[in-house]
Design a protein around this motif. Structure first.
Motif, PDB file in Angstrom:
ATOM      1  N   PRO A  15      39.760  39.921  21.338  1.00 36.34           N
ATOM      2  CA  PRO A  15      39.820  38.881  22.365  1.00 36.34           C
ATOM      3  C   PRO A  15      40.026  37.481  21.775  1.00 36.34           C
ATOM      4  N   GLN A  16      40.472  36.579  22.623  1.00 35.34           N
ATOM      5  CA  GLN A  16      40.602  35.164  22.283  1.00 35.34           C
ATOM      6  C   GLN A  16      39.412  34.420  22.885  1.00 35.34           C
ATOM      7  N   ILE A  17      39.000  33.330  22.261  1.00 32.11           N
ATOM      8  CA  ILE A  17      37.912  32.519  22.810  1.00 32.11           C
ATOM      9  C   ILE A  17      38.291  32.057  24.214  1.00 32.11           C
ATOM     10  N   SER A  18      37.362  32.136  25.125  1.00 34.47           N
ATOM     11  CA  SER A  18      37.501  31.786  26.546  1.00 34.47           C
ATOM     12  C   SER A  18      38.280  32.817  27.353  1.00 34.47           C
ATOM     13  N   GLN A  19      38.644  33.939  26.750  1.00 36.40           N
ATOM     14  CA  GLN A  19      39.311  34.994  27.502  1.00 36.40           C
ATOM     15  C   GLN A  19      38.372  35.533  28.560  1.00 36.40           C
ATOM     16  N   VAL A  20      38.909  35.849  29.728  1.00 45.29           N
ATOM     17  CA  VAL A  20      38.124  36.386  30.845  1.00 45.29           C
ATOM     18  C   VAL A  20      38.400  37.879  30.968  1.00 45.29           C
ATOM     19  N   LEU A  21      37.337  38.637  31.169  1.00 45.26           N
ATOM     20  CA  LEU A  21      37.429  40.083  31.355  1.00 45.26           C
ATOM     21  C   LEU A  21      36.754  40.427  32.680  1.00 45.26           C
ATOM     22  N   THR A  22      37.490  41.045  33.577  1.00 48.18           N
ATOM     23  CA  THR A  22      36.940  41.458  34.867  1.00 48.18           C
ATOM     24  C   THR A  22      36.950  42.979  34.922  1.00 48.18           C
ATOM     25  N   LEU A  23      35.791  43.552  35.187  1.00 48.03           N
ATOM     26  CA  LEU A  23      35.652  45.003  35.266  1.00 48.03           C
ATOM     27  C   LEU A  23      35.273  45.386  36.691  1.00 48.03           C
ATOM     28  N   ILE A  24      35.948  46.395  37.217  1.00 46.59           N
ATOM     29  CA  ILE A  24      35.636  46.906  38.555  1.00 46.59           C
ATOM     30  C   ILE A  24      35.228  48.363  38.409  1.00 46.59           C
ATOM     31  N   PHE A  25      34.098  48.689  38.988  1.00 47.30           N
ATOM     32  CA  PHE A  25      33.557  50.044  38.931  1.00 47.30           C
ATOM     33  C   PHE A  25      33.579  50.630  40.335  1.00 47.30           C
ATOM     34  N   VAL A  26      34.070  51.856  40.445  1.00 46.85           N
ATOM     35  CA  VAL A  26      34.119  52.534  41.739  1.00 46.85           C
ATOM     36  C   VAL A  26      33.386  53.866  41.601  1.00 46.85           C
ATOM     37  N   GLN A  27      32.343  54.022  42.388  1.00 44.75           N
ATOM     38  CA  GLN A  27      31.600  55.276  42.397  1.00 44.75           C
ATOM     39  C   GLN A  27      32.447  56.357  43.058  1.00 44.75           C
ATOM     40  N   ASP A  28      32.269  57.583  42.630  1.00 47.38           N
ATOM     41  CA  ASP A  28      32.969  58.692  43.278  1.00 47.38           C
ATOM     42  C   ASP A  28      32.212  59.098  44.545  1.00 47.38           C
ATOM     43  N   GLY A  29      32.589  60.208  45.142  1.00 48.80           N
ATOM     44  CA  GLY A  29      31.966  60.672  46.369  1.00 48.80           C
ATOM     45  C   GLY A  29      30.517  61.105  46.228  1.00 48.80           C
ATOM     46  N   THR A  30      30.062  61.286  44.990  1.00 46.27           N
ATOM     47  CA  THR A  30      28.666  61.660  44.739  1.00 46.27           C
ATOM     48  C   THR A  30      27.787  60.426  44.577  1.00 46.27           C
ATOM     49  N   GLY A  31      28.275  59.428  43.816  1.00 47.84           N
ATOM     50  CA  GLY A  31      27.505  58.205  43.575  1.00 47.84           C
ATOM     51  C   GLY A  31      26.418  58.405  42.536  1.00 47.84           C
ATOM     52  N   ASN A  32      25.538  57.419  42.428  1.00 54.79           N
ATOM     53  CA  ASN A  32      24.400  57.429  41.502  1.00 54.79           C
ATOM     54  C   ASN A  32      24.809  57.499  40.036  1.00 54.79           C
ATOM     55  N   ARG A  33      25.985  56.950  39.691  1.00 56.64           N
ATOM     56  CA  ARG A  33      26.430  56.888  38.297  1.00 56.64           C
ATOM     57  C   ARG A  33      25.821  55.645  37.662  1.00 56.64           C
ATOM     58  N   VAL A  34      25.399  55.749  36.418  1.00 61.53           N
ATOM     59  CA  VAL A  34      24.709  54.665  35.717  1.00 61.53           C
ATOM     60  C   VAL A  34      25.666  54.011  34.718  1.00 61.53           C
ATOM     61  N   ILE A  35      25.661  52.670  34.653  1.00 61.11           N
ATOM     62  CA  ILE A  35      26.495  51.920  33.718  1.00 61.11           C
ATOM     63  C   ILE A  35      25.648  51.494  32.528  1.00 61.11           C
ATOM     64  N   VAL A  36      26.135  51.810  31.311  1.00 62.39           N
ATOM     65  CA  VAL A  36      25.459  51.427  30.067  1.00 62.39           C
ATOM     66  C   VAL A  36      26.391  50.486  29.316  1.00 62.39           C
ATOM     67  N   TRP A  37      25.886  49.315  28.919  1.00 68.36           N
ATOM     68  CA  TRP A  37      26.704  48.273  28.307  1.00 68.36           C
ATOM     69  C   TRP A  37      26.602  48.273  26.788  1.00 68.36           C
TER      70      TRP A  37
END
Length: 82
Positions: A15-37
């Motif tokens: 990455p470059q300094i000041s670069q922006v990163l946008t992440l979109i998460f979409v749950q499937d039809g079951t849901g309850n998925r956990v995000i680990v960073w």
């Protein structure tokens, strides 16, 4: 997302300094998925697992060494035609 736990890694391209990163998460039809960073993300959102078909967005800004969380939105339902 279709795995019970989703690990968010750093982008493959340096990455470059000041670069922006946008992440979109979409749950499937079951849901309850956990995000680990990856440790490169500073102060990531601590979202509880979303329900079926929900969406969440997180935005980060690169400061030269880490991705700083700058904002986002918690899960909300997607339109049926999405």
């Amino acid at each position: 997302m279709t795995s019970s736990t989703v690990a968010v890694e750093v982008p493959a391209t340096p990455p470059q300094i000041s670069q922006v990163l946008t992440l979109i998460f979409v749950q499937d039809g079951t849901g309850n998925r956990v995000i680990v960073w990856n440790a490169a993300y500073r102060n990531p959102p601590a979202w509880a697992a979303g329900s079926a078909n929900q969406q969440a967005m997180a935005e980060f800004n690169y400061d030269g060494s880490r991705w700083q969380f700058t904002g986002g939105s918690m899960a909300f339902a997607l339109p049926d035609d999405w």
